[in-house]
Each structure stands twice: as structure tokens, then as C-alpha cells.
Scaffold this active site. Structure first.
Site, PDB file in Angstrom:
ATOM      1  N   ILE A 112       0.969  -1.205  -0.127  1.00 45.36           N
ATOM      2  CA  ILE A 112      -0.058   0.083  -0.126  1.00 45.36           C
ATOM      3  C   ILE A 112       0.849   0.999  -0.032  1.00 45.36           C
ATOM      4  CG2 ILE A 112      -1.831   1.209   1.211  1.00 45.36           C
ATOM      5  CD1 ILE A 112      -2.636  -1.209   2.445  1.00 45.36           C
ATOM      6  N   ALA A 113       0.760   2.162  -0.949  1.00 47.30           N
ATOM      7  CA  ALA A 113       1.533   3.366  -1.030  1.00 47.30           C
ATOM      8  C   ALA A 113       1.012   4.635  -1.558  1.00 47.30           C
ATOM      9  CB  ALA A 113       3.021   3.124  -1.953  1.00 47.30           C
ATOM     10  N   ASN A 142       7.473   1.044  11.668  1.00 43.18           N
ATOM     11  CA  ASN A 142       6.482   1.836  10.862  1.00 43.18           C
ATOM     12  C   ASN A 142       5.006   2.023  11.687  1.00 43.18           C
ATOM     13  OD1 ASN A 142       4.753   3.247   9.119  1.00 43.18           O
ATOM     14  ND2 ASN A 142       5.325   1.925   7.333  1.00 43.18           N
ATOM     15  N   TYR A 150      -3.606   0.101  10.105  1.00 41.64           N
ATOM     16  CA  TYR A 150      -4.035  -1.203  10.105  1.00 41.64           C
ATOM     17  C   TYR A 150      -4.860  -1.606  11.365  1.00 41.64           C
ATOM     18  CZ  TYR A 150      -0.725  -1.528   6.612  1.00 41.64           C
ATOM     19  OH  TYR A 150       0.199  -1.125   5.349  1.00 41.64           O
ATOM     20  N   GLU A 195       2.683  -8.038   6.242  1.00 39.19           N
ATOM     21  CA  GLU A 195       3.741  -7.647   7.026  1.00 39.19           C
ATOM     22  C   GLU A 195       3.937  -6.022   6.826  1.00 39.19           C
ATOM     23  OE1 GLU A 195       4.245 -11.707   5.563  1.00 39.19           O
ATOM     24  OE2 GLU A 195       4.219  -9.832   4.182  1.00 39.19           O
TER      25      GLU A 195
END
Length: 148
Positions: free
Chosen positions: A73-74, A112, A119, A107
Site C-alpha cells: 500500500i503506497a 512503521n 491497520y 507484513e
């Protein structure tokens, strides 16, 4: 938040995905890795977020029977902090659920905390630690799970 359109990514989006990947990650995926996702990985599904016809973010998941593994995801750094990552994750989770997925895993770097917080907002729980998972600095990965 300006209007963002979500759509399924295609191989034509690889250059945009690479631009974001290289701007966000210290160990970015290669063009070959992305092309393999589109051409050879039957389980891969990618979404892009577009604003003003420009790809500003993307998310990928492998859909294997009733399980999903979120690969990436970016959001491009120019668009971070505006809720686009959260919207992208929500759309990816909804899409996975529509496709019959009932549990997902991912992961994330143990350092982070921002991503972990996102999440957890979606119900992900901490699982195991994968020791020295990231090749750039041998950082551990936290495995997270959610049931939908």
C-alpha cells in the site's frame, strides 16, 4: 479531499506504480516484479487511486481462496497525510471481501508505527514477528491479521 477515483490497475499502470514505489520505499519492487504480478501471478489484484487522471497511490493483494495477503500500500509523498491511504485500504478490503476473502494478512516494518496504527483502525491484530524480513536493513516485520 479532492475527488479520488479507484479502479483496478493494469500493466499499463506499471510506470506509475514504480514512480510511487521508488518515492516511498527504501527497498522498492522492481519493474520486473510488478510485471510478474500482472502477467504470471493469477492471485494478484491491484487497485490504483487516481486524482485528476494521475495515479497518486496503489494497493495490492493476493487473493487465494478465502484468504488475502496484502502486498503493498503506497501513496505518493505529495499526497500523504490527506486520508488517501486510509481510503485506499478501505477500498482494497471491500474489494477483497466482495471476492470472498474472510481473512487478510500483511507484513509491516516494526518501526512503521503510522502504518500499524492505520491497520489497527481497520481491525488488524498483531501476529508473529518475521526476523530480519527487510533486505535493506534486516529490520523485523510485524505480521498482522484481520478477519472480515
Amino acid at each position: 479531499m479532492n475527488e479520488v477515483i479507484f479502479r483496478q490497475a493494469t500493466v499499463a499502470d506499471v510506470k506509475s506504480l514504480l514512480r510511487i514505489e521508488n518515492a516511498v520505499f527504501t527497498s522498492p519492487w522492481s519493474e520486473k516484479a510488478f510485471r510478474n504480478e500482472f502477467y504470471t501471478n493469477q492471485y494478484a489484484y491491484y487497485l490504483v487511486a487516481e486524482q485528476n487522471e494521475a495515479v497518486i497511490g496503489y494497493a495490492g493483494v493476493w487473493l487465494i481462496l478465502d484468504e488475502g495477503h496484502i502486498t503493498n500500500i503506497a501513496v505518493h509523498p505529495d499526497y500523504q497525510g490527506k486520508g488517501y491511504g486510509q481510503a485506499l485500504l478501505a477500498k482494497l478490503l471491500d474489494t477483497a471481501t466482495e471476492k470472498g476473502v474472510i481473512r487478510l494478512t500483511l507484513e509491516v516494518r516494526v518501526s512503521n508505527m503510522q502504518a500499524q496504527k492505520l491497520y489497527r483502525k481497520f481491525g488488524f491484530k498483531d501476529g508473529a514477528i518475521r526476523k530480519q524480513y527487510y533486505p535493506d536493513n534486516q529490520e523485523d516485520a510485524l505480521v498482522m491479521w484481520v478477519e472480515r
